[in-house]
Design an enzyme around this catalytic site. Structure first.
Site, PDB file in Angstrom:
ATOM      1  N   GLU A 184       0.825  -1.217   0.000  1.00 43.47           N
ATOM      2  CA  GLU A 184       0.000   0.000   0.000  1.00 43.47           C
ATOM      3  C   GLU A 184       0.856   1.262   0.000  1.00 43.47           C
ATOM      4  O   GLU A 184       0.392   2.334   0.377  1.00 43.47           O
ATOM      5  CB  GLU A 184      -0.959   0.020   1.191  1.00 43.47           C
ATOM      6  CG  GLU A 184      -1.764  -1.242   1.379  1.00 43.47           C
ATOM      7  CD  GLU A 184      -2.659  -1.599   0.203  1.00 43.47           C
ATOM      8  OE1 GLU A 184      -2.854  -0.748  -0.672  1.00 43.47           O
ATOM      9  OE2 GLU A 184      -3.185  -2.729   0.171  1.00 43.47           O
ATOM     10  N   ARG A 236       5.170   9.238  -6.349  1.00 42.32           N
ATOM     11  CA  ARG A 236       4.129   9.107  -7.383  1.00 42.32           C
ATOM     12  C   ARG A 236       3.749  10.487  -7.923  1.00 42.32           C
ATOM     13  O   ARG A 236       3.492  11.414  -7.158  1.00 42.32           O
ATOM     14  CB  ARG A 236       2.884   8.428  -6.806  1.00 42.32           C
ATOM     15  CG  ARG A 236       1.761   8.237  -7.820  1.00 42.32           C
ATOM     16  CD  ARG A 236       0.572   7.513  -7.203  1.00 42.32           C
ATOM     17  NE  ARG A 236      -0.207   8.381  -6.343  1.00 42.32           N
ATOM     18  CZ  ARG A 236      -1.294   9.055  -6.741  1.00 42.32           C
ATOM     19  NH1 ARG A 236      -1.710   8.964  -7.987  1.00 42.32           N
ATOM     20  NH2 ARG A 236      -1.952   9.809  -5.882  1.00 42.32           N
ATOM     21  N   GLY A 253     -13.180   4.718 -17.915  1.00 42.48           N
ATOM     22  CA  GLY A 253     -14.611   5.010 -17.879  1.00 42.48           C
ATOM     23  C   GLY A 253     -15.196   5.400 -19.220  1.00 42.48           C
ATOM     24  O   GLY A 253     -16.401   5.704 -19.313  1.00 42.48           O
ATOM     25  N   ASP A 346      -1.591  -0.508  -9.588  1.00 44.82           N
ATOM     26  CA  ASP A 346      -1.813  -1.936  -9.389  1.00 44.82           C
ATOM     27  C   ASP A 346      -1.812  -2.595 -10.761  1.00 44.82           C
ATOM     28  O   ASP A 346      -2.522  -2.156 -11.671  1.00 44.82           O
ATOM     29  CB  ASP A 346      -3.155  -2.189  -8.705  1.00 44.82           C
ATOM     30  CG  ASP A 346      -3.113  -1.927  -7.211  1.00 44.82           C
ATOM     31  OD1 ASP A 346      -2.048  -2.140  -6.610  1.00 44.82           O
ATOM     32  OD2 ASP A 346      -4.143  -1.514  -6.650  1.00 44.82           O
ATOM     33  N   TRP A 398      -0.702   5.210  -0.007  1.00 43.74           N
ATOM     34  CA  TRP A 398      -1.450   5.679  -1.170  1.00 43.74           C
ATOM     35  C   TRP A 398      -2.925   5.314  -1.037  1.00 43.74           C
ATOM     36  O   TRP A 398      -3.692   5.426  -1.977  1.00 43.74           O
ATOM     37  CB  TRP A 398      -0.833   5.174  -2.479  1.00 43.74           C
ATOM     38  CG  TRP A 398      -1.153   3.766  -2.895  1.00 43.74           C
ATOM     39  CD1 TRP A 398      -1.548   2.719  -2.128  1.00 43.74           C
ATOM     40  CD2 TRP A 398      -1.094   3.282  -4.239  1.00 43.74           C
ATOM     41  NE1 TRP A 398      -1.730   1.590  -2.895  1.00 43.74           N
ATOM     42  CE2 TRP A 398      -1.453   1.909  -4.201  1.00 43.74           C
ATOM     43  CE3 TRP A 398      -0.770   3.843  -5.475  1.00 43.74           C
ATOM     44  CZ2 TRP A 398      -1.498   1.110  -5.340  1.00 43.74           C
ATOM     45  CZ3 TRP A 398      -0.810   3.044  -6.605  1.00 43.74           C
ATOM     46  CH2 TRP A 398      -1.162   1.699  -6.535  1.00 43.74           C
ATOM     47  N   ASP A 457      -4.704  -7.562   2.818  1.00 43.78           N
ATOM     48  CA  ASP A 457      -5.858  -7.758   1.939  1.00 43.78           C
ATOM     49  C   ASP A 457      -7.124  -8.024   2.739  1.00 43.78           C
ATOM     50  O   ASP A 457      -8.211  -7.540   2.388  1.00 43.78           O
ATOM     51  CB  ASP A 457      -5.605  -8.927   0.996  1.00 43.78           C
ATOM     52  CG  ASP A 457      -4.364  -8.730   0.166  1.00 43.78           C
ATOM     53  OD1 ASP A 457      -4.465  -8.126  -0.908  1.00 43.78           O
ATOM     54  OD2 ASP A 457      -3.284  -9.164   0.610  1.00 43.78           O
TER      55      ASP A 457
END
Length: 522
Positions: A184, A236, A253, A346, A398, A457
């Protein structure tokens, strides 16, 4: 000439969802990721590497639990049958308007099966070859993706997550990792010292992990920094990532792309599913509709058009590259070193969540040279031996809110105390000595169960409110096994052989795990 560099970083991870039961939900999680993400990603990188006009480079994190799944022959032997079942279900689609997307998906599944057989059912040699060719920079993660800031009360627990990960990476990929994707991207103060002691030399954080550092980095997130322990950190760049990961504001999207939530697992008649041995409705990875429009109800989604999606991909790849080139040109005019844009994601976004994602990457590598965008990976940046500013990174993640509250809230905080109690017991037992060979085996298995219980997770799922029953069951299963093993060690009680053999078979990952990693060090 490129004004700077673009570093794409993908984090490939699944929890240890090994299941001995064909057709289980856990098996679906793994095989869907294999079919939609990992195999297409490998194919894209191999094709790009074979093209002399392309210069693909990518940093790829492969978590130790995912590596364990990818190297599990018994589990992977069931993948062709899993694909065959889905092809059978597609044959039952008789709606005329769905004929084209069903035929296209049939073709995709056939190609995946052919690729799988060509690889001999193993992806890891392909990833190793790409690293040897300089295309990939393979980095590791925490052993079971444990959320390290919530384990910090026991530095031994954090060290065990790191050292187990390093050994497993070297065992399965043949090279000791120098980089790590922190689970993460979560950092706490002084974690860098444990990273350095584990032989790890670089990692990445969300932007505010650098921007709130002390002193504030002179070049923001556009150059790596070096911590006082000698670990480099990259930040990032949100401007480079938003167009790709956001379903509402980004490319996934768009109405032309395949809809993730509409699935034949919900649409097919129950008797059709039952006839194929599927007795509970769930997503099957068989999706034949497109997004259509933002806010469009699922029942009104239009059929997927592969050609329309392919054209849109080219447009979006060009727009992304144009944006990065402009961004780097603007930055080059204001900062001294060539700017570096770090875009981490990811890996499962590419293919699983966004079906067209792997081909988007292919378009980036294909169009990159003409758009004057140069790709790099994190290790290459550090090999240039540029002087790095020394800073203390800031605690961060993040996750939603930027810190630790997604993994520490009223839905999942209870498990943190369980981790701490179990970690203390493990450290105390190891500090008293390992004992006989039989005791060493029990302690090693206890270490596995503790690591598996620490997987972030399950905490994430409890907070997200999805398959919470499964998450709770997994946490309790591993903790119960841990305490039973510790109790046997502490009191010399015998464990039923059948139970112990079953546990070692189900949770037999990390063969080089060393219980001594939990020993207290001065």
């Amino acid at each position: 000439m490129a004004a700077g560099d673009l570093a794409l970083v993908l984090h490939a991870h699944l929890p240890y969802v090994r299941s001995g039961e064909p057709g289980s939900l856990e098996e679906d999680w793994y095989f869907q990721a294999l079919q939609e993400c990992y195999l297409p990603l490998l194919a894209v990188l191999e094709r790009a590497a074979a093209d002399s006009e392309q210069r693909p480079k990518l940093t790829l994190g492969l978590s130790p639990t995912l590596l364990s799944l990818l190297s599990d022959r018994a589990l992977n032997s069931r993948f062709p049958a899993w694909l065959a079942l889905r092809r059978t279900l597609l044959n039952g689609v008789d709606e005329e308007e769905l004929e084209l997307p069903a035929r296209q998906l049939q073709s995709t599944l056939a190609a995946i099966e052919a690729q799988w057989r060509q690889l001999g059912g193993s992806l890891l040699p392909g990833f190793r070859r790409l690293q040897e060719q300089g295309v990939l920079d393979l980095i590791t993660c925490g052993a079971t993706h444990g959320y390290l800031p919530l384990l910090r009360d026991s530095p031994e627990a954090v060290r065990a997550q790191l050292l187990t990960a390093v050994r497993e990476h070297e065992r399965l990929l043949g090279v000791r990792p120098l980089g790590i994707w922190l689970p993460e991207c979560a950092y706490y103060e002084d974690l860098d010292r444990l990273l350095a002691a584990s032989g790890l030399r670089y990692s990445l954080l969300d932007g505010h992990g650098l921007l709130h550092g002390l002193p504030r980095p002179r070049y923001g997130v556009y150059a790596p920094i070096c911590s006082t322990a000698g670990v480099a950190f990259f930040g990032r760049d949100s401007e480079s990532t938003l167009p790709v990961w956001s379903a509402s504001q980004g490319y996934p999207g768009d109405g032309a792309y395949r809809e993730f939530h509409r699935d034949l697992g919900w649409d097919l008649p129950e008797d059709v599913l039952t006839a194929q041995g599927i007795h509970d409705r769930r997503p099957l990875g068989l999706k034949l509709h497109r997004v259509t429009a933002q806010g469009c109800p699922l029942e009104r989604k239009r059929p997927y058009d592969p050609e329309r999606a392919a054209e849109k991909l080219k447009e979006h790849a060009a727009a992304f590259l144009k944006g990065r080139a402009a961004q780097m040109a603007q930055l080059a005019a204001t900062i001294e070193p060539p700017p570096l844009l770090v875009a981490p994601f990811d890996a499962e976004l590419f293919g699983h969540w966004w079906f067209e994602g792997p081909q988007f990457l292919a378009e980036l590598f294909r169009q990159g040279p003409a758009m004057d965008v140069r790709f790099t990976h994190l290790r290459d940046v550090l090999s240039e031996n540029r002087a790095l500013q020394v800073c203390r990174p800031a605690p961060s993640s993040w996750g939603q809110g930027g810190y630790h509250d997604y993994w520490l809230n009223d839905t999942n905080a209870w498990v943190v105390a369980e981790w701490q109690r179990a970690s203390r017991a493990m450290v105390q037992r190891v500090n008293r000595g390992v004992g006989s060979s039989e005791q060493r085996d029990l302690l090693t298995q206890a270490g596995r169960e503790l690591l598996l219980a620490q997987s972030s997770d399950w905490s994430f799922i409890l907070r997200a409110g999805t398959t919470t029953g499964l998450a709770r069951e997994r946490i309790h299963r591993h903790l119960d096994r841990f305490w039973r093993l510790i109790d046997a060690l502490e009191h010399g009680t015998d464990l039923p052989r059948e139970w112990l053999v079953g546990v070692q078979r189900e949770d037999g990952l990390f063969p080089e795990l060393n219980a001594a990693d939990w020993a207290t060090r001065s």
